[in-house]
Write an enzyme that holds these catalytic residues in place. Structure first.
Site, PDB file in Angstrom:
ATOM      1  N   SER A   3       0.906  -1.257   0.118  1.00  0.00           N
ATOM      2  CA  SER A   3      -0.154   0.361  -0.447  1.00  0.00           C
ATOM      3  C   SER A   3       0.694   1.260   0.117  1.00  0.00           C
ATOM      4  O   SER A   3       0.487   2.589  -0.117  1.00  0.00           O
ATOM      5  CB  SER A   3      -1.188  -0.073   1.327  1.00  0.00           C
ATOM      6  OG  SER A   3      -0.244   0.211   2.893  1.00  0.00           O
ATOM      7  N   ASN A   4       2.176   1.724   0.688  1.00  0.00           N
ATOM      8  CA  ASN A   4       3.403   2.292   0.683  1.00  0.00           C
ATOM      9  C   ASN A   4       3.780   2.303  -0.933  1.00  0.00           C
ATOM     10  O   ASN A   4       3.497   4.039  -1.174  1.00  0.00           O
ATOM     11  CB  ASN A   4       4.104   2.473   1.624  1.00  0.00           C
ATOM     12  CG  ASN A   4       3.839   2.383   3.059  1.00  0.00           C
ATOM     13  OD1 ASN A   4       3.335   3.816   3.435  1.00  0.00           O
ATOM     14  ND2 ASN A   4       3.501   1.987   3.732  1.00  0.00           N
TER      15      ASN A   4
ATOM     16  N   GLU B   1       1.223   7.474   6.736  1.00  0.00           N
ATOM     17  CA  GLU B   1       2.628   6.797   6.007  1.00  0.00           C
ATOM     18  C   GLU B   1       2.449   7.241   4.439  1.00  0.00           C
ATOM     19  O   GLU B   1       3.275   7.489   3.782  1.00  0.00           O
ATOM     20  CB  GLU B   1       2.617   5.127   6.300  1.00  0.00           C
ATOM     21  CG  GLU B   1       3.083   5.395   7.785  1.00  0.00           C
ATOM     22  CD  GLU B   1       2.628   3.322   7.787  1.00  0.00           C
ATOM     23  OE1 GLU B   1       3.358   2.892   7.014  1.00  0.00           O
ATOM     24  OE2 GLU B   1       2.557   2.899   8.639  1.00  0.00           O
TER      25      GLU B   1
ATOM     26  N   HIS C 248       8.509   3.826   9.060  1.00  0.00           N
ATOM     27  CA  HIS C 248       8.397   2.973  10.152  1.00  0.00           C
ATOM     28  C   HIS C 248       7.103   3.448  11.035  1.00  0.00           C
ATOM     29  O   HIS C 248       6.611   4.709  11.127  1.00  0.00           O
ATOM     30  CB  HIS C 248       9.921   3.795  10.940  1.00  0.00           C
ATOM     31  CG  HIS C 248       9.825   1.974  12.411  1.00  0.00           C
ATOM     32  ND1 HIS C 248       9.658   0.964  12.226  1.00  0.00           N
ATOM     33  CD2 HIS C 248       9.136   2.240  13.460  1.00  0.00           C
ATOM     34  CE1 HIS C 248       9.411   0.519  13.566  1.00  0.00           C
ATOM     35  NE2 HIS C 248       8.778   1.061  14.047  1.00  0.00           N
TER      36      HIS C 248
END
Ligand code: GRF
Length: 228
Positions: A14-15, A175, A105
């Protein structure tokens, strides 16, 4: 010159998708493009996302150093992005990409980081510690696990009825906003590592009121402001 990115991912990606979507909205103005997606897991969703876009998708069994090194070289990679990559990157590669490798992170490092601290475990530890604020960190990668110089961070409030899943979802949304902007700031030269120090690091503006904005648009605007 558009910087060529390699995204290393072990999971759903997804990132990675957030980076691809960010580039779609930036169009020709984008300072970087994803040239390679590599995973230590053959079935990683991140590889499927790459294939759907016609991007080179390479399975690197066990994250083997030689195979990873040749994939990076073969695709002319300038910047490496770890987006849910669960292995230590071989030190020969972190040395070669010093100042050109970022990791995301799901906590405010140095808290709640280090070996074994990934995914659900991070959020469980945050809740178990009774922390009232967590967040996301983008940092340069060196040969310490989660130990590199911090490039950008954004806070996320912990609510009393949070579960690891509800907290993970709110952090993941941050994120998805923080990583693409950090990668493009590095690609555009607005963010760099000089003698171990981060120049151009992004920090939340002082007026913290909107930092915890609940709606996605206000959050995106707030995070955008950090990079402009
Ligand atoms: C993210 O939570 C990231 O912080 C962590 O691994 C997860 C990756 O998720 N390093 P995805 O594969 O990008 O969806």
């Amino acid at each position: 010159m558009t910087a060529r990115l390699a995204v290393l991912a072990s999971g759903g990606g997804s990132n990675l998708q957030a980076i691809l979507d960010h580039h779609d909205s930036a169009g020709a103005r984008r300072p970087s493009e994803v040239a390679l997606v590599a995973s230590d897991r053959r079935a990683a969703g991140a590889l499927d996302r790459a294939r759907e876009r016609g991007i080179a998708a390479v399975h690197v069994p066990g994250g083997d150093a030689e195979a990873m090194e040749s994939a990076l070289r073969e695709h002319g990679v300038d910047i490496v992005v770890l987006a849910g990559y669960l292995r230590m990157v071989p030190s020969a590669i972190t040395r070669r990409f010093e100042g050109r490798m970022l990791n995301i992170h799901p906590a405010l490092l140095p808290a709640f980081g280090g070996p074994g601290m990934y995914g659900r475990r991070v959020h469980e530890a945050v809740l178990a510690a009774g922390a009232r604020v967590t967040g996301a960190t983008v940092h340069f990668v060196d040969d310490r696990y989660d130990g590199g110089a911090i490039a950008a961070q954004w806070p996320v409030a912990v609510s009393p009825d949070d579960t690891p899943e509800s907290l993970a979802a709110r952090v993941l949304r941050v994120e998805h906003l923080l990583l693409p902007r950090s990668v493009d700031a590095l690609a555009a030269g607005r963010l760099r590592l000089e003698h171990g120090r981060v120049v151009g690091a992004a920090s939340p503006p002082p007026d913290a009121a909107f930092v915890l904005a609940s709606d996605a648009a206000a959050l995106a605007t707030s995070i955008d402001r950090m990079f402009t």
